[in-house]
Design a protein around this motif. Sequence first.
Motif, PDB file in Angstrom:
ATOM      1  N   GLN A  65     -64.636 -36.415 -71.445  1.00 52.72           N
ATOM      2  CA  GLN A  65     -65.412 -37.026 -70.368  1.00 52.72           C
ATOM      3  C   GLN A  65     -65.340 -38.548 -70.436  1.00 52.72           C
ATOM      4  OE1 GLN A  65     -66.838 -35.701 -67.787  1.00 52.72           O
ATOM      5  NE2 GLN A  65     -66.648 -33.526 -68.316  1.00 52.72           N
ATOM      6  N   ARG A  66     -65.393 -39.101 -71.636  1.00 57.97           N
ATOM      7  CA  ARG A  66     -65.274 -40.556 -71.794  1.00 57.97           C
ATOM      8  C   ARG A  66     -63.925 -41.045 -71.274  1.00 57.97           C
ATOM      9  NH1 ARG A  66     -68.836 -43.233 -75.402  1.00 57.97           N
ATOM     10  NH2 ARG A  66     -70.295 -41.831 -76.461  1.00 57.97           N
ATOM     11  N   MET A  67     -62.876 -40.271 -71.558  1.00 52.25           N
ATOM     12  CA  MET A  67     -61.549 -40.671 -71.097  1.00 52.25           C
ATOM     13  C   MET A  67     -61.467 -40.624 -69.570  1.00 52.25           C
ATOM     14  SD  MET A  67     -58.542 -41.799 -71.787  1.00 52.25           S
ATOM     15  CE  MET A  67     -58.171 -41.524 -73.522  1.00 52.25           C
ATOM     16  N   LEU A  68     -62.041 -39.603 -68.967  1.00 50.62           N
ATOM     17  CA  LEU A  68     -62.046 -39.516 -67.508  1.00 50.62           C
ATOM     18  C   LEU A  68     -62.724 -40.737 -66.891  1.00 50.62           C
ATOM     19  CD1 LEU A  68     -62.857 -35.744 -66.844  1.00 50.62           C
ATOM     20  CD2 LEU A  68     -60.873 -36.988 -65.974  1.00 50.62           C
ATOM     21  N   HIS A  69     -63.877 -41.115 -67.424  1.00 51.61           N
ATOM     22  CA  HIS A  69     -64.603 -42.271 -66.889  1.00 51.61           C
ATOM     23  C   HIS A  69     -63.820 -43.562 -67.116  1.00 51.61           C
ATOM     24  CE1 HIS A  69     -68.053 -39.967 -65.751  1.00 51.61           C
ATOM     25  NE2 HIS A  69     -68.366 -39.609 -66.975  1.00 51.61           N
ATOM     26  N   ALA A  70     -63.209 -43.690 -68.295  1.00 49.78           N
ATOM     27  CA  ALA A  70     -62.452 -44.909 -68.595  1.00 49.78           C
ATOM     28  C   ALA A  70     -61.239 -45.047 -67.684  1.00 49.78           C
ATOM     29  CB  ALA A  70     -62.024 -44.906 -70.060  1.00 49.78           C
ATOM     30  N   LEU A  71     -60.504 -43.956 -67.468  1.00 45.19           N
ATOM     31  CA  LEU A  71     -59.328 -44.000 -66.604  1.00 45.19           C
ATOM     32  C   LEU A  71     -59.716 -44.349 -65.169  1.00 45.19           C
ATOM     33  CD1 LEU A  71     -57.418 -40.858 -67.924  1.00 45.19           C
ATOM     34  CD2 LEU A  71     -56.588 -43.218 -68.037  1.00 45.19           C
ATOM     35  N   ALA A  72     -60.844 -43.816 -64.708  1.00 40.57           N
ATOM     36  CA  ALA A  72     -61.278 -44.079 -63.338  1.00 40.57           C
ATOM     37  C   ALA A  72     -61.632 -45.542 -63.128  1.00 40.57           C
ATOM     38  CB  ALA A  72     -62.477 -43.202 -62.994  1.00 40.57           C
ATOM     39  N   ALA A  73     -61.938 -46.254 -64.206  1.00 44.39           N
ATOM     40  CA  ALA A  73     -62.346 -47.655 -64.090  1.00 44.39           C
ATOM     41  C   ALA A  73     -61.189 -48.636 -64.250  1.00 44.39           C
ATOM     42  CB  ALA A  73     -63.424 -47.964 -65.125  1.00 44.39           C
ATOM     43  N   VAL A  74     -59.997 -48.149 -64.599  1.00 43.88           N
ATOM     44  CA  VAL A  74     -58.849 -49.042 -64.776  1.00 43.88           C
ATOM     45  C   VAL A  74     -58.304 -49.454 -63.412  1.00 43.88           C
ATOM     46  CG1 VAL A  74     -56.533 -49.293 -65.746  1.00 43.88           C
ATOM     47  CG2 VAL A  74     -58.253 -47.972 -66.979  1.00 43.88           C
ATOM     48  N   ARG A  75     -57.938 -50.718 -63.286  1.00 44.95           N
ATOM     49  CA  ARG A  75     -57.314 -51.234 -62.069  1.00 44.95           C
ATOM     50  C   ARG A  75     -55.961 -51.831 -62.446  1.00 44.95           C
ATOM     51  NH1 ARG A  75     -60.785 -48.455 -60.746  1.00 44.95           N
ATOM     52  NH2 ARG A  75     -62.669 -48.918 -59.542  1.00 44.95           N
ATOM     53  N   ALA A  76     -54.901 -51.269 -61.898  1.00 45.43           N
ATOM     54  CA  ALA A  76     -53.547 -51.765 -62.187  1.00 45.43           C
ATOM     55  C   ALA A  76     -52.720 -51.662 -60.919  1.00 45.43           C
ATOM     56  CB  ALA A  76     -52.896 -50.964 -63.317  1.00 45.43           C
ATOM     57  N   THR A  77     -52.272 -52.791 -60.387  1.00 46.66           N
ATOM     58  CA  THR A  77     -51.472 -52.791 -59.168  1.00 46.66           C
ATOM     59  C   THR A  77     -50.253 -53.683 -59.357  1.00 46.66           C
ATOM     60  OG1 THR A  77     -52.474 -54.711 -58.088  1.00 46.66           O
ATOM     61  CG2 THR A  77     -53.633 -52.621 -57.867  1.00 46.66           C
ATOM     62  N   GLY A  78     -49.288 -53.504 -58.471  1.00 47.09           N
ATOM     63  CA  GLY A  78     -48.062 -54.289 -58.501  1.00 47.09           C
ATOM     64  C   GLY A  78     -46.850 -53.449 -58.805  1.00 47.09           C
ATOM     65  N   LEU A  79     -47.073 -52.334 -59.498  1.00 44.36           N
ATOM     66  CA  LEU A  79     -45.983 -51.401 -59.777  1.00 44.36           C
ATOM     67  C   LEU A  79     -46.589 -50.016 -59.979  1.00 44.36           C
ATOM     68  CD1 LEU A  79     -46.789 -51.555 -62.908  1.00 44.36           C
ATOM     69  CD2 LEU A  79     -44.853 -53.104 -63.138  1.00 44.36           C
ATOM     70  N   HIS A  80     -45.739 -49.036 -60.145  1.00 41.46           N
ATOM     71  CA  HIS A  80     -46.233 -47.678 -60.354  1.00 41.46           C
ATOM     72  C   HIS A  80     -46.798 -47.540 -61.764  1.00 41.46           C
ATOM     73  CE1 HIS A  80     -44.575 -46.079 -56.625  1.00 41.46           C
ATOM     74  NE2 HIS A  80     -43.432 -46.680 -56.894  1.00 41.46           N
TER      75      HIS A  80
END
Length: 689
Positions: A406-421
Motif C-alpha cells: 500500500q505504501r508503494m502504491l501511494h508513493a508511485l501515485a505521487a511521483v511526477r515525471a514528464t519529458g519522456l516515457h
Amino acid sequence: MFDSILIANRGEIACRIAATARRMGIRTVAVYSQADAQARHVQACDEAVFIGGPEPKDSYLRADVILQAALRTGAQAIHPGYGFLSENADFAHACADAGLVFIGPPAQAIAAMGSKSAAKALMDKAHVPLVPGYYGDTQDTGFLQDQACQIGYPVLIKASAGGGGKGMRIVESNDAFPAALASCQREAASSFGNPLVLVERYLQKPRHIEIQIFADTQGQCVYLFERDCSVQRRFQKVIEEAPAPGMTPERRAAMGEAAVAAAQAVGYVGAGTVEFIVEPDGRFYFMEMNTRLQVEHPVTEAITGQDLVEWQLRVAAGQPLPLTQDQLQIQGHAIEARVYAENPDKDFLPSIGHLDVLQWPEHVAFEPGPVRVDGGVREGGTITPYYDPMIAKLIVHGRDREDARQRMLHALAAVRATGLHTNIAFLGRLMANPAFVSADLDTGLIPREHDRLFPTPSATPDRVLALGAAAILCANGLSSANPGSGPSPHSSSVGGQQASPWQQVDGWRVGGTYQRDLVLQDPLGEHTLHVQRQGDQWLLAINGQPAQPFAWQADPRQPQRLHIRLGSDPAQGDVQECSGDAYLQGLRLDLYTQGQRHTLQWQDPIALATGQADDAAGGLTAPMPGKILSVSVAPGDAVTQGQPLVVMEAMKMEHTIEAPHDGIVQEVFYAVGDQVTEGVTLIALEAGD
C-alpha cells in the motif's frame, strides 16, 4: 578507517556511497564522463575528476585513468559500485598493485565467480544444487545444439560472463537454436567482451530468490536473509522484495547455508549475492554469484536495519563484521521498484531525453525511512543512450507485505515525471495486480498477466479533458470567475479601487465573446473542446455535447495544481469536479489525477501550421540512438509483415526492426556499423499489392 575514497561509478549508487561515506567522516572523490558533467553524483562528492568521453569504454571502463585519478587525489581506496569495473578481477589486481584498497572481494574470488561456467563447476564440488545444463568451454554451434537436445527444450542460452539480463535467450525448439545462439553471442561480446555462453534447462514457473552474504578478513561469513526478485522483464528485475513471500524458516536456513558455502568455496570477502532459481515445490538451484553490491540492496537494509555500504567500508578497512548470524533479525517487509525511462507499451524500449519534470512525494527523503528514494538523476537532467536508463529506485518499508504494498502504491501515485516515457504507471498496475497481491510470483508473471498489466486504452473522461482545457487556458494567461456569482468580470476592484477592464484576464472582449476550439488527442483519437466566455461565466462543450458552465482555479503556491468544476446543478448530479497536476510542455500535456497519469497531445493549429514534417511515409525509423548490427534486405526485395529487416544495438541491447506490412524495399539508408540517431528513417518500404 579510510580518510578518502574514490567512487568509480555514476548515478544512484555513486550518490548512495557518497552519502554513507560522508556520514562516516570519509572524504569522497567522484569520477565523471563528458555526458555526466552536470550529474547529481558529481555534486554529491567532495571532489570530482573528469575521466573521458561519454561511451563507457572511454571513461568508466578506463581502469588506468581511474587509478591515476585516485592516486592524484590522495584516495586510499576505490569503491566500484556495481556494473562497469565492479566485477573485473584485473582491476582489483591493479588496485592492489597501485597500493589502493579495492572495496570488494579478492581478485581471485571475482575471477572464480566471473565465469558462470567455472562458478557452476565450483558449486558442484561444494555440493550446491545446480540446474541441469552444459557449462563447458566448447562453443561450436552443432555441439551446443546437441547439448540442448540432450537437456530437453525449452532451454536457456546465457552469456557466461553476463549479468543484468543481457545475453540471454529462451529457445523453444531445435530449429530456433542457431539464430538465438548467434544473437546471444553477439550481445554477450558487445556487453561483456566475451562471447562464451552456457546452455541449461529452462525451468517452468520458477522464482528468482537471492541471498545476501557478507564475509570479513577474519573468516566470518553471514547471510542477511533473502530477496525475492521474481518480477522481471527482459530477464531484468523490476520489483524486489524482502523477505521472500512464503519462505519458511527451514528453507531460509537451507538456502542461507548454501550461499555461505558458495562464498567460502572461493575465499570470499565483502558483500556478495548468491542467486538461486526456485521451483514451485521448493527445490532450489544455484544460478550465479554477483561479486558486488546489488541494485536491490536497500530492501535488505530496510528489513535488517543495517547500512550495507558501511559494512563494505568497515570490512575493506580490515574490521570484523558488525554482527553475527544470531544477532541478525528480520523487521517488517520492504519492496523496491525500479523507476526506468522506458516505454512498457513498446516492449520496455528505453526512452532517451530530458526529464522536464521530476518530483518525488513530499514525504520522501533521500535517506532510509518508511519511503526512500535512491536516485542519480535530477529534474532537468538527461537520460542518455550511453548508460542504463534507470531514473531511481523507490523503496518502501512496512509492518508487513500488505502495508509495504500500500505504501508503494501511494508513493508511485505521487511521483511526477514528464519529458519522456517512464514505467511509473506500469509499476502501479503491477502493485495492484491480483497475482502480485496474492504473492503468486514467478519470473513469467509479467507475460502471464499481460492483459491485466497492459489494458486496452480507454477514452479520456470528460473531467480530465476539462482539466486539460483549463491547463491550456492558464498557460495562455486566462483566469476563471465563479460562474453566476461575484462582480461583473469587467467591473472588479483591486486593492479597494475600481480596476480597469484592461487589467482582466478572464476572457472579456469589447465587441463579442471569447471563443476557442481546443483539440486534444489521446490514444483512441481526437476530442474537440469548444470554450466560450458568456456574460460572467465560461462554458465548455466536449465533442459536440451541450455546453456546460466551466470554472477552474490554480493553487497560487503550486501553479501546476488545478481544480475544475464542470456543470451547474449539484442537486441533479450533473456537476463534475476534478483536481490534479497539469504539465504542459510544448504540445504534450501530462495530467495527474486520482492516482493516474493521462498524456494528451494538443493539436495546436499554430504549431501545425509551421509544417513540422512527419516520418517518411512507408519508412521504418530508429526507435532510439544506436548502431546498426545487421541489414537483411536490399532494394527491390519483397518482404512480408513481421519479417526482420534490421538489427540495431542500443544501450547494450539488441532491437530487431520488423516490416510493419508486406511490401517492396525501395531504399536502405544505412549500412552495418553506422551510428544512427533516434527517429531517422532506416528503410523506405512501399506497400505491396
